[in-house]
Design an enzyme around this catalytic site. Structure first.
Site, mmCIF file in Angstrom:
data_model
loop_
_atom_site.group_PDB
_atom_site.id
_atom_site.type_symbol
_atom_site.label_atom_id
_atom_site.label_comp_id
_atom_site.label_asym_id
_atom_site.label_seq_id
_atom_site.Cartn_x
_atom_site.Cartn_y
_atom_site.Cartn_z
ATOM 1 N N LYS A 130 9.396 -51.932 -43.935
ATOM 2 C CA LYS A 130 9.516 -51.416 -45.592
ATOM 3 C C LYS A 130 10.040 -52.924 -46.582
ATOM 4 O O LYS A 130 10.280 -53.328 -44.475
ATOM 5 C CB LYS A 130 10.875 -50.862 -45.567
ATOM 6 C CG LYS A 130 11.752 -51.300 -44.602
ATOM 7 C CD LYS A 130 12.237 -52.301 -43.853
ATOM 8 C CE LYS A 130 13.228 -52.751 -44.319
ATOM 9 N NZ LYS A 130 13.353 -54.254 -43.576
ATOM 10 N N TYR A 134 18.143 -50.284 -47.812
ATOM 11 C CA TYR A 134 19.045 -48.891 -47.138
ATOM 12 C C TYR A 134 20.128 -48.163 -48.232
ATOM 13 O O TYR A 134 19.887 -46.851 -48.260
ATOM 14 C CB TYR A 134 19.492 -49.741 -45.793
ATOM 15 C CG TYR A 134 18.424 -49.935 -44.562
ATOM 16 C CD1 TYR A 134 18.028 -48.724 -43.803
ATOM 17 C CD2 TYR A 134 17.821 -50.980 -44.391
ATOM 18 C CE1 TYR A 134 16.828 -48.541 -43.204
ATOM 19 C CE2 TYR A 134 16.915 -51.277 -43.648
ATOM 20 C CZ TYR A 134 16.343 -50.238 -42.607
ATOM 21 O OH TYR A 134 15.257 -51.014 -41.761
HETATM 22 P P1 NAD Z 1 10.004 -61.433 -37.477
HETATM 23 O O1 NAD Z 1 10.113 -62.658 -37.877
HETATM 24 O O2 NAD Z 1 10.903 -60.903 -36.092
HETATM 25 O O3 NAD Z 1 8.578 -61.143 -36.916
HETATM 26 C C1 NAD Z 1 7.597 -61.870 -37.798
HETATM 27 C C2 NAD Z 1 5.973 -61.739 -37.034
HETATM 28 O O4 NAD Z 1 4.859 -62.087 -38.335
HETATM 29 C C3 NAD Z 1 6.319 -63.170 -36.464
HETATM 30 O O5 NAD Z 1 6.263 -62.576 -35.305
HETATM 31 C C4 NAD Z 1 4.788 -63.090 -36.821
HETATM 32 O O6 NAD Z 1 4.107 -62.553 -35.291
HETATM 33 C C5 NAD Z 1 4.099 -62.738 -37.646
HETATM 34 N N1 NAD Z 1 4.035 -63.812 -38.882
HETATM 35 C C6 NAD Z 1 2.622 -63.798 -39.326
HETATM 36 N N2 NAD Z 1 2.455 -65.106 -40.472
HETATM 37 C C7 NAD Z 1 4.458 -65.369 -40.541
HETATM 38 C C8 NAD Z 1 4.696 -66.049 -41.089
HETATM 39 N N3 NAD Z 1 4.428 -67.044 -42.344
HETATM 40 N N4 NAD Z 1 6.130 -66.591 -40.854
HETATM 41 C C9 NAD Z 1 6.971 -65.064 -39.888
HETATM 42 N N5 NAD Z 1 6.382 -64.795 -39.564
HETATM 43 C C10 NAD Z 1 5.400 -64.346 -39.858
HETATM 44 O O7 NAD Z 1 10.144 -60.673 -38.143
HETATM 45 P P2 NAD Z 1 10.605 -58.365 -38.222
HETATM 46 O O8 NAD Z 1 12.140 -58.293 -38.238
HETATM 47 O O9 NAD Z 1 10.061 -58.181 -37.341
HETATM 48 O O10 NAD Z 1 10.290 -57.885 -39.648
HETATM 49 C C11 NAD Z 1 9.025 -57.371 -39.621
HETATM 50 C C12 NAD Z 1 8.496 -56.743 -40.584
HETATM 51 O O11 NAD Z 1 9.524 -55.851 -40.043
HETATM 52 C C13 NAD Z 1 9.567 -57.412 -41.688
HETATM 53 O O12 NAD Z 1 8.319 -56.727 -43.514
HETATM 54 C C14 NAD Z 1 10.887 -56.687 -41.885
HETATM 55 O O13 NAD Z 1 11.078 -56.380 -43.265
HETATM 56 C C15 NAD Z 1 10.264 -55.050 -40.760
HETATM 57 N N6 NAD Z 1 11.436 -54.872 -40.393
HETATM 58 C C16 NAD Z 1 11.939 -53.389 -40.339
HETATM 59 C C17 NAD Z 1 13.363 -53.297 -39.696
HETATM 60 C C18 NAD Z 1 13.589 -51.727 -39.843
HETATM 61 O O14 NAD Z 1 14.239 -51.327 -39.685
HETATM 62 N N7 NAD Z 1 12.888 -51.069 -40.304
HETATM 63 C C19 NAD Z 1 13.436 -53.945 -38.865
HETATM 64 C C20 NAD Z 1 13.357 -55.170 -38.775
HETATM 65 C C21 NAD Z 1 12.301 -55.389 -39.634
#
Ligand code: NAD
Length: 404
Positions: free
Chosen positions: A162, A250
């Protein structure tokens, strides 16, 4: 880190949930600034605090669905990948990352064969990898649409984090690509698999608080000092308007599944302080007021610049349902008319959604949180920004499209 600022990780550990656009092009009473760049994949270092498994998990069923995890960031590594060991019918078959170091460390820990560790450049090669049935997109939001569409082109099913994308047009492209490929598309709205939220839905349907009159949701935390170059969550190209898409979604979802109604009109405001690099491209707060056909009203607030909360409250003609935290990873609290309810362990939500998707892939069972739900939510987000931009109340059709 400056004293009163909470990092995302510390806030999550404290029991909060962060998941917590293009439509926002120039949305809001204060328009976001220019985007710092186009949305493109970029490998990142290993996030903090990752605990990799000591022994690689194994598939538990002969027809287990093989997933390729796309994007090895905080949420994938800290929350979702460790849950696959409890999945009845799903396993991690491949990983996709821009970081050779992560491919090696994560691949070794999860027992992923060397030829199932893909760079972003090699993504299209998934098409001929029969070990992979489905792709789980855990990339920054601005990348969801293109990488999901490419997964469909490779013949894979898609579980997408999401929010689904940053515009309803992108959501429509994703749905069309899934249909063309005859593959499943699910949005990872984990609260639909979480006992507190499921019980809240049931209670509201049974009118445990009477007829719903008022609903409030608040999702906020104070983001530490950062900038679009450092943190994709503050980049317009990757995060749209910011807190609403990431965390306020949410509350948006709660407002829909607790009332069981679609709003007929929305009015909204946004705020973006000047001179703060965190908000060079995104909003600090987004607030909206919804009116439902029943006459119920909802007030939704999301912020990246106020003390942490994750709250939902429904006030009906005979009672009150209150959830705080409402949609966290763990630690949910819920009261009905002051009575504490403990319907189950919120921790089951992660594997619940994985197995739900796997069953849909193998048995063709309906998906509770399909692409159409993600599209509906992006239409509502667009309506919120449109109202904030114009200063007018936006009227909506039942499918959340804006009425002319
Ligand atoms: P994060 O920054 O920790 O990780 C993102 C990852 O994407 C990076 O580690 C990298 O591996 C990759 N990536 C590829 N291209 C990138 C760029 N240009 N910039 C940054 N990262 C890049 O983020 P996250 O918290 O893991 O979030 C990732 C997804 O998961 C998002 O869509 C977020 O909304 C979703 N999310 C959902 C929940 C939930 O509870 N369902 C919680 C957190 C995040």
């Amino acid at each position: 880190m400056v004293g009163s600022f909470l990092t995302r990780r510390r806030f999550i550990e404290a029991g909060g949930s962060i998941a917590a656009t293009s439509l926002i092009a120039s949305a809001g009473t204060a328009a976001p600034g220019q985007t710092s760049g186009a949305a493109s994949v970029k490998g990142q270092p290993m996030p903090d605090g990752v605990k990799l498994p000591a022994t690689p998990p194994r598939p538990r069923a002969p027809d287990s669905v093989g997933f390729a995890i796309v994007g090895l960031g905080g949420y994938a590594l800290n929350q979702m990948m460790p849950r696959f060991k409890d999945a009845k019918r799903a396993h991690i078959a491949a990983i996709v990352s821009g970081s050779p170091e992560k491919l090696q460390r994560v691949g070794d820990a999860y027992g992923i064969p060397a030829n199932a560790r893909y760079s972003y450049e090699d993504y299209a090669k998934l098409a001929s990898d029969k070990r992979v049935d489905a792709v789980y997109i855990v990339l920054p939001t601005g990348l969801h649409a293109d990488w999901a569409i490419r997964a469909f082109a490779a013949g894979k099913h898609v579980l997408c984090e999401k929010p689904m994308a940053l515009s309803s047009a992108d959501c429509e492209r994703m749905i069309a690509a899934g249909k063309r490929a005859n593959r499943k598309l699910m949005i990872a709205y984990r609260s639909h698999f979480e006992p507190y939220n499921l019980e809240a839905m049931r209670l509201m349907k049974e009118k445990a608080a009477g007829d719903i009159r008022l609903l409030r949701t608040e999702q906020s935390y104070r983001m530490g000092p950062t900038s679009p170059a450092e943190n994709w969550r503050t980049s317009r190209a990757l995060a749209g308007g910011g807190p609403l898409e990431d965390y306020g979604i949410y509350g948006l979802q709660s407002a829909l599944y607790l009332t069981g109604e679609m709003p007929e009109s929305i009015s909204a405001t946004t705020f973006r302080p000047t001179g703060d690099p965190r908000f060079a491209e995104i909003f600090a707060h987004v607030s909206s007021q919804w009116r439902f056909p029943s006459g119920a009203v909802a007030q939704l607030v999301s912020s990246y610049d106020s003390a942490g909360i994750n709250f939902a409250e429904v006030r009906g003609t005979t009672g009150v349902l209150s959830m705080n935290p409402a949609t966290s990873y763990a630690g949910q609290k819920m009261q009905l008319n002051g009575r504490e309810l403990t319907p189950g362990d919120p921790g089951v939500q992660f594997v619940g959604q994985i197995d739900h998707f796997a069953n849909a892939v193998r048995d063709g069972t309906p998906i509770l949180t399909p692409g159409e739900m993600g599209l509906r939510d992006l239409r509502l987000i667009e309506a919120i920004y449109e109202s904030a931009r114009t200063g007018r109340t936006v009227k909506l059709a039942p499918d959340a499209k804006m009425r002319a």
